[in-house]
Scaffold this active site. Structure first.
Site, PDB file in Angstrom:
ATOM      1  N   ARG A 152       0.845  -1.193   0.000  1.00 46.65           N
ATOM      2  CA  ARG A 152       0.000   0.000   0.000  1.00 46.65           C
ATOM      3  C   ARG A 152       0.879   1.240   0.000  1.00 46.65           C
ATOM      4  NH1 ARG A 152      -3.477  -0.224   5.014  1.00 46.65           N
ATOM      5  NH2 ARG A 152      -4.693  -1.716   3.777  1.00 46.65           N
ATOM      6  N   ARG A 176      -1.150   6.742   9.733  1.00 50.28           N
ATOM      7  CA  ARG A 176      -1.375   6.222   8.388  1.00 50.28           C
ATOM      8  C   ARG A 176      -1.368   7.366   7.368  1.00 50.28           C
ATOM      9  NH1 ARG A 176      -3.773   1.031   8.595  1.00 50.28           N
ATOM     10  NH2 ARG A 176      -2.956  -0.072  10.396  1.00 50.28           N
ATOM     11  N   LYS A 194      -3.316   1.764  15.117  1.00 47.69           N
ATOM     12  CA  LYS A 194      -3.240   2.686  13.983  1.00 47.69           C
ATOM     13  C   LYS A 194      -3.815   4.046  14.351  1.00 47.69           C
ATOM     14  CE  LYS A 194      -7.403   0.482  12.127  1.00 47.69           C
ATOM     15  NZ  LYS A 194      -7.910  -0.339  11.026  1.00 47.69           N
ATOM     16  N   LYS A 220      -5.105   7.743  12.422  1.00 41.94           N
ATOM     17  CA  LYS A 220      -5.488   8.269  11.114  1.00 41.94           C
ATOM     18  C   LYS A 220      -5.822   9.757  11.194  1.00 41.94           C
ATOM     19  CE  LYS A 220      -7.249   3.804   9.507  1.00 41.94           C
ATOM     20  NZ  LYS A 220      -8.395   3.062   8.950  1.00 41.94           N
ATOM     21  N   CYS A 279     -15.055  -2.755   0.462  1.00 40.69           N
ATOM     22  CA  CYS A 279     -13.670  -3.145   0.714  1.00 40.69           C
ATOM     23  C   CYS A 279     -13.317  -4.345  -0.168  1.00 40.69           C
ATOM     24  CB  CYS A 279     -13.481  -3.497   2.186  1.00 40.69           C
ATOM     25  SG  CYS A 279     -14.289  -5.040   2.670  1.00 40.69           S
ATOM     26  N   CYS A 322      -8.171 -10.688   1.646  1.00 41.61           N
ATOM     27  CA  CYS A 322      -8.102 -10.170   3.009  1.00 41.61           C
ATOM     28  C   CYS A 322      -8.281 -11.283   4.027  1.00 41.61           C
ATOM     29  CB  CYS A 322      -9.162  -9.096   3.226  1.00 41.61           C
ATOM     30  SG  CYS A 322      -9.133  -8.426   4.911  1.00 41.61           S
ATOM     31  N   CYS A 373     -16.196  -7.620   6.749  1.00 39.07           N
ATOM     32  CA  CYS A 373     -16.023  -7.882   8.182  1.00 39.07           C
ATOM     33  C   CYS A 373     -16.327  -6.595   8.928  1.00 39.07           C
ATOM     34  CB  CYS A 373     -14.601  -8.383   8.469  1.00 39.07           C
ATOM     35  SG  CYS A 373     -13.352  -7.078   8.588  1.00 39.07           S
ATOM     36  N   CYS A 424     -13.424  -0.942   6.838  1.00 39.95           N
ATOM     37  CA  CYS A 424     -12.477  -0.234   5.966  1.00 39.95           C
ATOM     38  C   CYS A 424     -13.164   0.658   4.940  1.00 39.95           C
ATOM     39  CB  CYS A 424     -11.561  -1.235   5.271  1.00 39.95           C
ATOM     40  SG  CYS A 424     -10.421  -2.074   6.405  1.00 39.95           S
TER      41      CYS A 424
END
Length: 667
Positions: A77, A146, A230, A232, A452, A458, A497, A501
């Protein structure tokens, strides 16, 4: 403060990942060692460190065979603040996708590109090429800041947009890991820098603000344990919510004066989408208003927020480790007080703002300097060549010929910019020749939808998302047409899930994978993504989608206020009212609605029993059954419907009648 300090809050038993980070020697091991062996996969410890370098280990679940080794591959990514992709980087990514990947690129919902299908033995070649082409993957994943988002509109005559883009880059630089591991591993120690760092950013990173920095080790802001989870960030301008500003850990809103000069930033904090099914202590949150800070103090303020989460965030329970939970546990006032302690001064009150609007910037626009930009819709962000749709080839041809940069959007679309007006016709022609639709030719239901990647790559996916949403949107369109809402559209988002995302918890209609072919349904988000949706239904099997949504859409049509959106309607009337309407809904209540009876499914043929309970009470000649068909069959029916200008139901019924007549004749 020492770099071995976990937190100023008590940590009795840090999570396993905290030990992995501590032993990694600032993100080097065991990754560097394992890259040298002949195995086609990495161990779990190395995988966790690889994430900080911008890559996930995956396996193609379509290729899983019991008793055989997994089909291991890697996803890379990019870290692209504000979504900027220079032409040389794009052409490199295009080539790498073909040489080492699965032949596609995927624009993400955080304005980066993903490459899928990279083998372990090719990781170094791919990463080094990206770095040498003015790109980076450092910090695109892992427990740190991120990719920093910004509005993707390249306006040259609107200074607030230029400030947003500039400070997205500055904040990204401020919070970039300083370890030498990235260049040691992927470039054999060669420090390749594509642009000179702003002196103010460099000075601010080292400046000690009441305990915000570590004085030893390689990471002055993060220390050897980095962040608890994470982190953001996004920077935007008042009124422009193209970045889903309320879903960010930190949102900065540019505040200018009447002359367009930057004065400072409004601060939002505590947004986050991730949650876990059946773990009520986990939940999505929208960011809260924290205050306002002057322009000259923005770096120290960002360090203060990072230090607060770094030192007080939960390092024991990773499900509780995002900053949103710290703010939920403490409350905004306590959080603000701790930030101000690190900051060394009080924050000013949050400045008034105009209403937020979602913008996707599709189509042609003037930049304000005589040049143009063009927004191109990309279904689910997947840049590929498939049949007559050849977006990958089209973009390669355009970027090669005109050497123009692109910006990726927060809705995984692509903007080409710095286009000379005389090139517009040639670009339009190339896109048309490659089967790319104009924004006016795209169903708005598709235009504003997101999904996603989910299966097959994934590892967290419970069920399908990207591969199934086209058929879901087709079903929803058929239902809307059926109940007389042909012109209606709303924001639909889907994830495989609960990690969220594609930010489904902000959608007007959100689908969150909960089991194979089964989804949790969320309703009531706002069209401009400023309000959380709420869970309406815990388990919706795809076979029941039409039976569940049809009465909701009819209730919406009959009870909406003038101009009211679907999400606003669901929020206003409440779920109790919706459920009451649904429970009283029957076939007889909709007999006079003009219908299209074919439903899209990707599963084997089934018949819906949605109307079974009422069949005995109505005229059998008026009963309409829904027949599910495979997606490819439905697509052909849809195309034939357009060609003949006839309803799908008429064509399908005629085909079935002809088949049955032939079958009877052959008996």
């Amino acid at each position: 403060m020492t770099s071995s300090t976990f937190s100023k809050s008590r940590v009795e038993k840090p999570s396993k990942l905290e030990g992995i980070k501590e032993r990694s020697n600032y993100l080097r091991e065991p990754l560097a060692t394992e890259l040298l062996n002949d195995r086609n996969y990495l161990t779990e410890d190395a995988v966790q460190i690889l994430k900080f370098h911008g890559s996930y280990q995956q396996d193609n679940r379509d290729n899983r065979v019991k008793g055989q080794e997994k089909d291991y591959q890697f996803m890379l990514r990019t870290r692209s603040p504000g979504g900027l992709i220079p032409p040389q980087l794009y052409l490199t990514l295009d080539r790498l996708a073909d040489e080492y990947g699965n032949g596609t690129l995927r624009a993400t919902t955080r304005q980066g590109f993903q490459l899928h299908g990279i083998l372990k033995r090719n990781l170094k070649a791919v990463l080094s090429d990206i770095i040498k082409s003015m790109g980076s993957t450092l910090g695109a994943c892992g427990d740190l800041n991120r990719n920093v988002m910004a509005p993707p509109a390249p306006y040259c005559d609107r200074p607030e947009y230029q400030y947003a883009s500039t400070y997205a880059n500055y904040i990204a630089d401020l919070l970039t890991p300083q370890t030498g591991a990235y260049y040691e591993i992927w470039l054999d120690g060669e420090k390749f820098v594509s642009a000179e760092e702003d002196p103010e950013v460099k000075a601010a990173r080292q400046r000690n603000g009441n305990g915000t920095v570590f004085h030893e080790g390689e990471e002055p802001i993060y220390g050897e344990h980095y962040m608890p989870r994470k982190f953001k960030c996004a920077v935007t301008v008042p009124g422009d919510n193209s970045v889903d500003i309320y879903t960010q850990d930190v949102g900065l809103i540019v505040i200018t004066d009447g002359a367009g000069e930057l004065q400072g930033f409004n601060i939002l904090a505590g947004g986050g989408m991730g949650r876990t099914h059946r773990k009520e202590e986990t939940f999505p949150c929208i960011a809260k208003e924290i205050g306002y800070v002057a322009r000259e103090d923005i770096y120290d303020l960002m360090k203060a927020i990072v230090a607060t989460q770094r030192d007080y965030g939960d390092r024991q329970n990773r499900r509780h480790a995002r900053m949103k939970y710290l703010i939920e546990d403490w409350g905004v006032e306590k959080f603000r007080a701790q930030v101000e302690e690190y900051f060394g001064k009080s924050l000013e009150p949050f400045k008034p703002l105009p209403e937020w609007k979602y913008k996707d910037y599709l189509g042609w626009h003037e930049q304000g300097d005589g040049q143009l930009f063009l927004g191109i819709s990309v279904d689910n962000g997947r840049v590929k060549d498939e049949g007559n749709f050849r977006l990958k080839s089209a973009l390669k041809e355009i970027v090669t010929q005109f050497q123009i940069p692109m910006l990726l959007t927060g809705n995984h679309n692509i903007i080409l910019y710095k286009i000379e007006p005389q090139h517009r016709e040639a670009i339009d022609r190339t896109l048309k020749q490659h089967g790319i639709l104009r924004e006016t030719e795209i169903d708005p239901l598709v235009r504003y939808a997101m999904a996603c990647p989910a299966l097959p790559t994934c590892g967290l996916a419970i069920t399908e998302s990207e591969r199934i949403i086209p058929s879901i949107l087709d079903q929803i369109r058929v239902l809307l047409d059926k109940v007389g809402l042909e012109q209606e559209h709303f924001v639909v988002r889907m994830t495989g899930c609960p990690n969220g995302c594609a930010r489904p918890y902000m959608a007007e209609l959100g689908f969150v994978g909960s089991a194979p072919d089964t989804y949790q349904v969320w309703l009531g988000g706002s069209p401009d993504q400023t309000r959380l949706a709420q869970p309406f239904m815990d388990r919706l099997a795809l076979n029941d989608l039409e039976a569940v949504l049809e009465p909701i859409f009819i209730g919406f049509k009959q009870n909406r206020q003038p101009g009211e959106s679907f999400g606003d309607f669901c929020h206003r009337v409440g779920f109790d009212s919706i459920r009451e309407f649904v429970s009283n809904y029957s076939v007889t209540s909709s007999m006079n609605i003009e219908t299209q009876e074919i439903a899209v499914q990707s599963s084997p043929e089934t018949t819906s029993n949605a109307a079974a309970s009422s069949e005995a009470a109505v005229d059998p000649n008026k009963i309409r059954h829904r027949v599910s068909v495979r997606h490819e069959i439905y697509t052909q029916l849809k195309d034939e419907s357009k060609r003949q200008s006839k309803p799908i139901v008429e064509i399908a019924t005629q085909a079935i009648e002809e088949y049955l007549a032939r079958a009877r004749a052959e008996q």
